[in-house]
Scaffold this motif. Structure first.
Motif, PDB file in Angstrom:
ATOM      1  N   ASP A   1      -7.373   9.584  -3.126  1.00 16.25           N
ATOM      2  CA  ASP A   1      -5.931   9.729  -2.920  1.00 16.25           C
ATOM      3  C   ASP A   1      -5.533  11.201  -2.849  1.00 16.25           C
ATOM      4  OD1 ASP A   1      -5.893   7.031  -3.069  1.00 16.25           O
ATOM      5  OD2 ASP A   1      -4.836   6.880  -4.982  1.00 16.25           O
ATOM      6  N   SER A   2      -4.842  11.544  -1.782  1.00 17.10           N
ATOM      7  CA  SER A   2      -4.322  12.907  -1.608  1.00 17.10           C
ATOM      8  C   SER A   2      -2.833  12.938  -1.891  1.00 17.10           C
ATOM      9  CB  SER A   2      -4.576  13.400  -0.177  1.00 17.10           C
ATOM     10  OG  SER A   2      -5.950  13.552   0.088  1.00 17.10           O
ATOM     11  N   HIS A   3      -2.341  14.095  -2.357  1.00 17.42           N
ATOM     12  CA  HIS A   3      -0.920  14.269  -2.669  1.00 17.42           C
ATOM     13  C   HIS A   3      -0.394  15.475  -1.889  1.00 17.42           C
ATOM     14  CE1 HIS A   3      -1.025  11.421  -6.110  1.00 17.42           C
ATOM     15  NE2 HIS A   3      -2.301  11.779  -6.134  1.00 17.42           N
ATOM     16  N   ILE A   4       0.626  15.243  -1.082  1.00 13.95           N
ATOM     17  CA  ILE A   4       1.206  16.293  -0.240  1.00 13.95           C
ATOM     18  C   ILE A   4       2.684  16.405  -0.567  1.00 13.95           C
ATOM     19  CG2 ILE A   4       1.615  17.074   2.125  1.00 13.95           C
ATOM     20  CD1 ILE A   4      -0.715  15.269   2.995  1.00 13.95           C
TER      21      ILE A   4
ATOM     22  N   LEU B   1      -3.613   3.064  12.146  1.00 11.67           N
ATOM     23  CA  LEU B   1      -5.064   3.183  12.051  1.00 11.67           C
ATOM     24  C   LEU B   1      -5.594   2.730  10.695  1.00 11.67           C
ATOM     25  CD1 LEU B   1      -5.342   6.631  13.854  1.00 11.67           C
ATOM     26  CD2 LEU B   1      -6.184   4.449  14.734  1.00 11.67           C
ATOM     27  N   GLY B   2      -4.747   2.055   9.924  1.00 15.51           N
ATOM     28  CA  GLY B   2      -5.181   1.454   8.665  1.00 15.51           C
ATOM     29  C   GLY B   2      -5.033   2.320   7.439  1.00 15.51           C
ATOM     30  N   VAL B   3      -4.383   3.480   7.557  1.00 18.22           N
ATOM     31  CA  VAL B   3      -4.229   4.385   6.414  1.00 18.22           C
ATOM     32  C   VAL B   3      -2.994   3.985   5.612  1.00 18.22           C
ATOM     33  CG1 VAL B   3      -3.992   6.786   5.694  1.00 18.22           C
ATOM     34  CG2 VAL B   3      -5.291   6.222   7.766  1.00 18.22           C
ATOM     35  N   VAL B   4      -3.166   3.810   4.310  1.00 18.83           N
ATOM     36  CA  VAL B   4      -2.041   3.481   3.432  1.00 18.83           C
ATOM     37  C   VAL B   4      -1.378   4.789   3.000  1.00 18.83           C
ATOM     38  CG1 VAL B   4      -1.339   2.439   1.243  1.00 18.83           C
ATOM     39  CG2 VAL B   4      -3.128   1.366   2.633  1.00 18.83           C
ATOM     40  N   ILE B   5      -0.098   4.915   3.300  1.00 15.25           N
ATOM     41  CA  ILE B   5       0.657   6.130   2.990  1.00 15.25           C
ATOM     42  C   ILE B   5       1.916   5.738   2.234  1.00 15.25           C
ATOM     43  CG2 ILE B   5       1.841   8.152   3.949  1.00 15.25           C
ATOM     44  CD1 ILE B   5       0.042   7.904   6.415  1.00 15.25           C
ATOM     45  N   ASP B   6       2.056   6.243   1.020  1.00 16.82           N
ATOM     46  CA  ASP B   6       3.237   5.968   0.202  1.00 16.82           C
ATOM     47  C   ASP B   6       4.111   7.214   0.157  1.00 16.82           C
ATOM     48  OD1 ASP B   6       2.314   3.397  -0.482  1.00 16.82           O
ATOM     49  OD2 ASP B   6       1.057   4.235  -2.070  1.00 16.82           O
ATOM     50  N   GLU B   7       5.419   7.007   0.308  1.00 21.49           N
ATOM     51  CA  GLU B   7       6.373   8.116   0.276  1.00 21.49           C
ATOM     52  C   GLU B   7       7.288   7.958  -0.934  1.00 21.49           C
ATOM     53  OE1 GLU B   7       8.041   9.169   4.196  1.00 21.49           O
ATOM     54  OE2 GLU B   7       6.894   7.454   4.959  1.00 21.49           O
ATOM     55  N   ALA B   8       7.174   8.881  -1.874  1.00 23.62           N
ATOM     56  CA  ALA B   8       7.962   8.820  -3.102  1.00 23.62           C
ATOM     57  C   ALA B   8       9.373   9.346  -2.860  1.00 23.62           C
ATOM     58  CB  ALA B   8       7.276   9.635  -4.199  1.00 23.62           C
TER      59      ALA B   8
ATOM     60  N   GLU C   1       7.255  13.523  -2.247  1.00 29.52           N
ATOM     61  CA  GLU C   1       5.790  13.596  -2.231  1.00 29.52           C
ATOM     62  C   GLU C   1       5.221  12.443  -1.414  1.00 29.52           C
ATOM     63  OE1 GLU C   1       3.283  14.651  -5.761  1.00 29.52           O
ATOM     64  OE2 GLU C   1       2.566  12.586  -5.531  1.00 29.52           O
ATOM     65  N   ILE C   2       4.170  12.740  -0.687  1.00 26.95           N
ATOM     66  CA  ILE C   2       3.469  11.725   0.099  1.00 26.95           C
ATOM     67  C   ILE C   2       2.079  11.532  -0.489  1.00 26.95           C
ATOM     68  CG2 ILE C   2       2.391  11.272   2.346  1.00 26.95           C
ATOM     69  CD1 ILE C   2       4.768  12.485   3.673  1.00 26.95           C
ATOM     70  N   ARG C   3       1.726  10.263  -0.755  1.00 24.18           N
ATOM     71  CA  ARG C   3       0.392   9.947  -1.262  1.00 24.18           C
ATOM     72  C   ARG C   3      -0.363   9.204  -0.163  1.00 24.18           C
ATOM     73  NH1 ARG C   3      -2.104   5.797  -4.315  1.00 24.18           N
ATOM     74  NH2 ARG C   3      -0.149   4.644  -4.377  1.00 24.18           N
ATOM     75  N   VAL C   4      -1.550   9.707   0.154  1.00 29.31           N
ATOM     76  CA  VAL C   4      -2.354   9.158   1.244  1.00 29.31           C
ATOM     77  C   VAL C   4      -3.671   8.636   0.677  1.00 29.31           C
ATOM     78  CG1 VAL C   4      -3.430   9.631   3.478  1.00 29.31           C
ATOM     79  CG2 VAL C   4      -1.347  10.861   2.806  1.00 29.31           C
ATOM     80  N   GLN C   5      -3.971   7.373   0.929  1.00 27.72           N
ATOM     81  CA  GLN C   5      -5.239   6.780   0.511  1.00 27.72           C
ATOM     82  C   GLN C   5      -6.262   6.997   1.624  1.00 27.72           C
ATOM     83  OE1 GLN C   5      -4.876   2.723  -0.933  1.00 27.72           O
ATOM     84  NE2 GLN C   5      -2.836   3.130  -1.793  1.00 27.72           N
TER      85      GLN C   5
END
Length: 740
Positions: free
Chosen positions: A341-344, A363-370, A374-378
């Motif tokens: 998990d990356s945090h941007i 493309l199947g990437v799970v991206i959560d936006e807080a 902050e954006i969290r990328v799996q």
């Protein structure tokens, strides 16, 4: 005939049904062409003239006037006979096109008439538009507004013919894209021909039921919506299916197979299979809706105007500009390719960055936006992306397209990248050549533009390549492809370009070494997660640096701005011209230098700036033209040909707009010369940025020191390119309003 009328292209439209008559009506109302109409049905051309749809009617082949463009709006199976009858009236430079929905059959018809040596002006086309009513009386001037027009240029097609057709269709409101003939027929078989076939078949099946009146009485809205297209002209669709037989049969066979699988799942009670299919279908339909909404929004936004009055006082205050667009693209792509998990934080919220986010989700990437931004990328690993279920629509973002092309060229599946009209006109061959040498397989249109079809690479090999131009996007695409393929590369640039990709790759453990103008890259086998605070966007900060330099009494501070040396060509030139910018609080942030910038009004002098600065300054040159127009003496800027291939031809847009405002500016090939008028403010007036945000922002800066307000037409995309634009300009003291 007046001189103005005679200068217009003369368009002969054969076939005045809904499509032909609507095109004629829109062309005539937009004053983009002189329109002649011809129809085989008695009285139709006369009726079109009576309704004001055409300028003149053509009653027979013997009375055909001289024309520049021939548009065939007749049934596909009739194209050959119509072309043959008009062949004696065609000149060598006549542009020939059509509106048929099956391009392969149209090309075959042309070959039957002309042989294999097709005219250079022959460019097949197809508008994706229609209505339930047909005939000349149903003609609508807005039928093509915000709809796609697909051109399918052949290898023999003259680019000038393509350009003329593009201008005519854009004049009637269409968004022009291009693709190959074969690809067009495949796409239309899947998205138009098959749905019509299914609608006809379903209604016919139910109509033959013994109790069909009860079935139709209780049919709900879903049945009505799905079967609406079964009311289309049976004869026309008979022709379409016979003309596009192979492509339609191919997609029909695939659909039959999928339908059999669904029937089997229902029979066996396999709920998971049903949920998987329905879930994928919903995701694809939601993405389709997103594309339509994006086109609608961009079309609406582009047409909005900025009204900018001269600054009432000095620009004052402190401002944090939004996150850097270039870094945000690269950060989220590398996060998607990482493990874990990356945090941007500080991710750029502009339209282009959002485009990259949505493409990665496809493309199947799970991206959560807080909520805090902050954006969290799996991450899915270097080759762990999943095949998209439809083409990736990238709007007008060339960065998204080029960087993702690099990534996807090394994935184990095929993909397709498409964009809006402006993106589909931008050069992509510069990307295709080095990636092909690396081992990738990209297919472009005949003119070297998108859509881009990507097939999995076969044999990857190390690359030693001399870039013909300083391009951070091309360089980054090569590095990303090499990263995912696991092969080393050596790249040589003619001049420095942005190095954000290299800095991020180094932060993530890849080995990079600079040897003069050459960059040697050894990819890592996997990437760790990214933890990043994105610096403020220097290009957006440059807008305020330029404005405050011009407006007396200004004193601005811009905080946490990225000051990567590969981006500071504008700052170097501004200081050389006499600008007053002080850099403080310099620190490192995720491998990028960051600082606060204080700018105050200062007198400027002209200077001469060579091609070595172009790669470090490319997005800020419109601002520099404005500054030079108000400096003391002459300024010269060399090697700016790349500005012709941005969201607009920026050289032409800035030349026309600044001249209208009273500036003394010349453009010769790739060089710009500006003679400053120090002490003499520019005039006001109406300028057109053609939907290009950077051009619009440059004109906004110019308007700070004009005698009267400036209206910047088609400037609405500034809102998508500069998040928080309205609040920022209000906070600093600009006098800017937005109108529809």
């Amino acid at each position: 005939m007046t001189q103005a009328t005679s200068a217009l292209p003369r368009v002969l439209i054969v076939g005045l049904g809904l499509i032909g008559a609507s095109f004629a009506k829109a062309l005539r109302l937009s004053r983009s062409a002189q329109v002649f109409g011809m129809d085989a049905q008695p009285g139709v051309a006369e009726r079109a003239l009576e309704l004001g749809i055409i300028d003149a009617r053509v009653d027979s082949i013997e009375t055909v006037p001289e024309f520049d463009v021939l548009l065939l709006a007749v049934p596909v199976l009739a194209m050959g006979s119509v072309l043959r009858s008009l062949q004696p009236y065609l000149r060598a430079d006549t542009v020939i096109s059509d509106v048929g929905s099956v391009k392969g059959r149209v090309v075959d018809a042309a070959r039957e008439v002309f042989g294999d040596d097709l005219p250079a002006g022959f460019v097949p086309g197809h508008p994706i538009a229609g209505a339930e009513r047909s005939g000349v009386d149903a003609a609508k001037a807005d039928l093509f507004d915000r709809h796609l027009l697909i051109l399918t240029p052949l290898p023999s097609s003259d680019p000038a013919a393509v350009a003329l057709l593009t201008r005519l269709w854009q004049a009637v409101g269409a968004e022009v894209v291009s693709m190959s003939v074969a690809r067009h027929d495949e796409v239309l078989a899947a998205t138009s021909h098959l749905p019509h076939l299914l609608a006809f078949s379903l209604v016919d099946t139910l109509a033959r039921e013994s109790d069909n009146r009860e079935i139709f009485r209780y049919a709900a809205g879903g049945f009505r919506d799905f079967t609406r297209i079964a009311a289309s002209d049976p004869t026309m669709w008979h022709d379409v299916f016979l003309a596009n037989r192979d492509a339609t049969l191919g997609v029909l066979r695939r659909f039959q197979s999928d339908l059999e699988n669904l029937a089997g799942a229902i029979e066996r009670g396999e709920g998971k299979t049903l949920l998987d299919v329905f879930g994928r279908a919903k995701s694809a339909r939601d993405y389709f809706t997103q594309i339509l909404q994006s086109r609608q929004r961009h079309s609406d936004d582009t047409r909005r105007n900025l009204i900018v009055a001269p600054a009432p006082a000095g620009l004052q205050g402190t401002l944090a500009v939004p996150g850097d667009r270039s870094i945000s693209h690269r950060a989220v792509i590398l996060a998607a390719l990482a493990e874990g998990d990356s945090h941007i934080r500080g991710f750029g919220e502009n339209d282009d960055n959002r485009t990259t986010l949505e493409a990665l989700r496809k493309l199947g990437v799970v991206i959560d936006e807080a909520d805090d931004g902050e954006i969290r990328v799996q991450g899915r690993g270097l080759t762990g992306l999943q095949a998209p279920d439809s083409p990736l629509y990238l709007g007008q973002s060339a960065t998204s397209m080029r960087l993702l092309a690099g990534v996807l060229s090394a994935q184990p599946f095929a993909s397709e990248l498409i964009g809006d009209a402006s993106l589909n006109q931008r050069p992509m061959a510069r990307l295709q050549v080095p990636l092909a040498e690396l081992g990738a397989h990209l297919e472009l249109t005949a003119s070297g533009t998108a859509p881009i079809l990507i097939q999995p690479g076969q044999q990857w090999q190390p690359l030693d390549y001399d870039l013909p131009m300083a391009s951070a996007q091309v360089k980054s695409a090569i590095l990303l492809a090499a990263l995912c393929a696991g092969v080393p590369v050596r790249l040589t640039e003619p001049a420095p370009s942005r190095d954000h990709t290299e800095r991020l790759l180094a932060e993530l453990g890849c080995r990079l070494e600079s040897r003069g103008n050459a960059l040697v890259f050894a990819p890592a086998s996997q990437l760790p997660p990214l933890n990043l605070d994105v610096p403020g966007d220097f290009s957006l900060a440059a807008v305020h640096l330029a404005a405050a330099t011009l407006v007396p009494g200004s004193d601005l501070t811009l905080t946490s701005v990225g000051v990567n040396p590969s981006r500071l060509g504008f700052l170097d030139i501004l200081k050389d011209m006499g600008g007053s910018v002080v850099m403080s609080n310099i620190r490192d942030q995720g491998g990028e230098p960051v600082a606060d910038l204080r700018v105050r009004c200062a007198p400027l002098k002209g200077g001469s700036y060579g091609t070595h600065l172009s790669g470090r300054t490319i997005d800020e040159f419109p601002l520099l033209f404005v500054l030079a127009a108000l400096a003391d003496g002459e300024s010269c800027f060399a090697g700016l040909g790349e500005l012709r291939f941005k969201e607009s031809d920026r050289l032409t847009r800035m030349l026309e707009g600044l001249r209208l405002l009273g500036a003394d500016i010349e453009v010769t090939d790739e060089d710009v010369r500006v003679r400053g008028r120090v002490g003499q403010p520019l005039d006001g007036g109406i300028v057109d940025c053609a939907g290009d945000p950077r051009v619009a922002l440059a004109f906004m800066v110019a308007a700070q020191v004009t005698r009267r307000p400036v209206i910047i037409r088609n400037a609405g995309r500034v809102l998508g390119a500069y998040p928080g634009f309205s609040a920022a300009v209000g906070q600093l003291g600009y006098a800017v309003t937005l109108e529809d």
